[in-house]
Design a protein around this motif. Structure first.
Motif, short mmCIF file in Angstrom:
data_model
loop_
_atom_site.label_atom_id
_atom_site.label_comp_id
_atom_site.label_asym_id
_atom_site.label_seq_id
_atom_site.Cartn_x
_atom_site.Cartn_y
_atom_site.Cartn_z
N UNK A 19 5.84 -4.26 -5.77
CA UNK A 19 5.47 -4.77 -4.45
C UNK A 19 5.67 -6.29 -4.43
N UNK A 20 6.52 -6.80 -3.53
CA UNK A 20 6.79 -8.24 -3.52
C UNK A 20 5.70 -9.08 -2.87
N UNK A 21 4.70 -8.42 -2.31
CA UNK A 21 3.56 -9.13 -1.72
C UNK A 21 2.32 -8.73 -2.52
N UNK A 22 2.04 -9.43 -3.62
CA UNK A 22 0.97 -9.00 -4.53
C UNK A 22 -0.42 -9.12 -3.93
N UNK A 23 -1.32 -8.37 -4.51
CA UNK A 23 -2.71 -8.45 -4.09
C UNK A 23 -3.23 -9.87 -4.33
N UNK A 24 -3.94 -10.44 -3.37
CA UNK A 24 -4.47 -11.80 -3.54
C UNK A 24 -5.65 -11.80 -4.52
N UNK A 25 -5.46 -12.43 -5.67
CA UNK A 25 -6.46 -12.29 -6.73
C UNK A 25 -7.71 -13.13 -6.48
N UNK A 26 -7.61 -14.19 -5.68
CA UNK A 26 -8.80 -15.00 -5.40
C UNK A 26 -9.31 -15.72 -6.64
N UNK A 27 -10.56 -16.13 -6.57
CA UNK A 27 -11.18 -16.84 -7.69
C UNK A 27 -11.66 -15.87 -8.76
N UNK A 208 -11.73 -7.67 -13.78
CA UNK A 208 -12.29 -8.17 -12.53
C UNK A 208 -11.34 -7.94 -11.36
N UNK A 209 -10.09 -8.33 -11.52
CA UNK A 209 -9.11 -8.20 -10.44
C UNK A 209 -8.86 -6.73 -10.12
N UNK A 210 -8.74 -5.90 -11.16
CA UNK A 210 -8.48 -4.49 -10.94
C UNK A 210 -9.59 -3.81 -10.15
N UNK A 211 -10.83 -4.09 -10.50
CA UNK A 211 -11.96 -3.47 -9.79
C UNK A 211 -11.96 -3.88 -8.33
N UNK A 212 -11.77 -5.18 -8.07
CA UNK A 212 -11.78 -5.66 -6.68
C UNK A 212 -10.66 -5.04 -5.87
N UNK A 213 -9.47 -4.99 -6.45
CA UNK A 213 -8.33 -4.46 -5.72
C UNK A 213 -8.47 -2.97 -5.43
N UNK A 214 -8.96 -2.22 -6.40
CA UNK A 214 -9.11 -0.78 -6.21
C UNK A 214 -10.14 -0.45 -5.12
N UNK A 215 -11.05 -1.37 -4.87
CA UNK A 215 -12.09 -1.15 -3.86
C UNK A 215 -11.70 -1.67 -2.49
N UNK A 216 -10.53 -2.30 -2.37
CA UNK A 216 -10.11 -2.92 -1.12
C UNK A 216 -9.29 -1.94 -0.29
N UNK A 217 -9.98 -1.09 0.46
CA UNK A 217 -9.31 -0.03 1.22
C UNK A 217 -8.46 -0.59 2.34
N UNK A 218 -8.89 -1.69 2.97
CA UNK A 218 -8.12 -2.25 4.09
C UNK A 218 -6.77 -2.77 3.61
N UNK A 219 -6.76 -3.45 2.47
CA UNK A 219 -5.49 -3.96 1.94
C UNK A 219 -4.56 -2.81 1.57
N UNK A 224 0.53 0.05 2.49
CA UNK A 224 1.33 1.26 2.61
C UNK A 224 2.15 1.24 3.89
N UNK A 225 1.55 0.77 4.97
CA UNK A 225 2.28 0.71 6.25
C UNK A 225 3.41 -0.31 6.18
N UNK A 226 3.14 -1.48 5.58
CA UNK A 226 4.17 -2.51 5.49
C UNK A 226 5.33 -2.05 4.62
N UNK A 227 5.04 -1.43 3.48
CA UNK A 227 6.10 -0.97 2.60
C UNK A 227 6.99 0.07 3.30
N UNK A 228 6.40 0.95 4.08
CA UNK A 228 7.18 1.95 4.80
C UNK A 228 8.11 1.28 5.80
N UNK A 229 7.62 0.27 6.51
CA UNK A 229 8.45 -0.44 7.48
C UNK A 229 9.59 -1.19 6.78
N UNK A 230 9.27 -1.84 5.65
CA UNK A 230 10.29 -2.60 4.95
C UNK A 230 11.35 -1.69 4.33
#
Length: 301
Positions: A19-27, A208-219, A224-230
């Protein structure tokens, strides 16, 4: 770059399926860097993984420093014998079994095969596997690219004692450098695999990053929608130049062209790298560019 020129910053690497638009890892909390990973952080990641992939309660989950780490160790779970790995597919699986002294056959399982390995969806052609195709005593299902289509997952099979499902965090979340992967399966198999991986295998920041990302349903939903369009946009660009879609996923596309090496060279002259294959003179695989990379890809085409 040695052949075609330019600096690394001039190139876009579309030879991968990341995925060329990675999950934003934050602090990231300083303690995640300073201390050995603790049990609570590991348990938090595992619980998030269990919820995200709807893992059966009968199955155990092992987190590792990338799916490749698991692929390299899986053959050691059984006495060496014969493994069925139909081709074309991701070649690290056959490489791992070969390194461990197994006899690898590149067709459907037959009498005498102990382990069957499938990549689902397959790399590079996107083939998906029906459950009735799994006929060996043990099955490894590599679902590194399945997070774009969770309804196709065979995760329910992990309640059995003969199946291991692999998950890659780097592909869908676009964080391949984080090195995080998962093995899901019968507790006995996963416990033995864990002993091969060793303690503190996953870094504190990755937990830390993995747990946060796996819980981010909106992202997840938006991605998934953006990847399908691209992917549809990519198909339009390549079909306009005479390429025919063979398959792939919404993370990478596989096209048939008149001369794959010539296409790769032409793209490389525009500082775009792609993937071709020794077993086909007409297949070329292309990952998706980042939002600021489309103009460069179009110019290279």
């Amino acid at each position: 770059m040695a052949r075609h020129g330019g600096e690394k910053s001039d190139w876009i690497d579309l030879s991968t399926g990341i995925n060329p638009v990675p999950y934003p890892i934050g602090d990231i909390a300083p303690n995640a860097w300073a201390a050995l990973p603790d049990a609570a952080a590991q348990d938090g990641l595992i619980q998030a993984a269990r919820a995200f992939w709807d893992v059966p309660h009968e199955a155990a989950i092992l987190a590792s420093p990338g799916a490749s780490s698991l692929i390299a160790r899986l053959p050691a779970l059984w006495p060496k014998g014969r493994a069925a790995i139909e081709t074309p597919t991701y070649n690290e699986h056959a490489g791992a079994f070969d390194t461990h002294g197994w006899d690898v056959v590149t067709h459907a399982p037959e009498k005498g095969v102990t382990v069957q390995v499938v990549v689902h969806p397959n790399n590079p052609d996107g083939r998906v596997w029906d459950a009735d195709a799994f006929t060996a005593p043990f099955t490894i299902i590599d679902e590194s690219f399945c997070d774009i289509a969770p309804e196709q997952s065979h995760i329910a099979r992990t309640r059995r004692d003969d199946t291991i499902v692999l998950k890659s965090f780097g592909k869908f979340w676009g964080l391949a450098g984080l090195r995080l992967g998962f093995a899901i399966g019968a507790p006995d198999l996963i416990d033995r695999l864990a002993s091969l991986v060793g303690p503190w295998a996953v870094s504190g920041p990755a937990l830390s990053i993995g747990r946060t990302a796996l819980m981010d349903a909106a992202w997840t939903e938006a991605t998934r929608a953006r990847l399908a369009q691209d992917a549809a946009r990519m198909d339009g660009l390549f079909s306009a130049k005479g390429a025919t879609l063979v398959g792939g996923t919404t993370l990478f596309r596989l096209y048939e062209v008149d001369d794959a090496r010539a296409w790769q060279t032409r793209l490389a002259q525009g500082r775009v790298w792609s993937r071709i294959f020794p077993y086909s003179e007409r297949w070329i695989r292309i990952g998706l560019p980042a939002p600021d990379g489309w103009d460069q890809l179009e110019a290279a085409l």
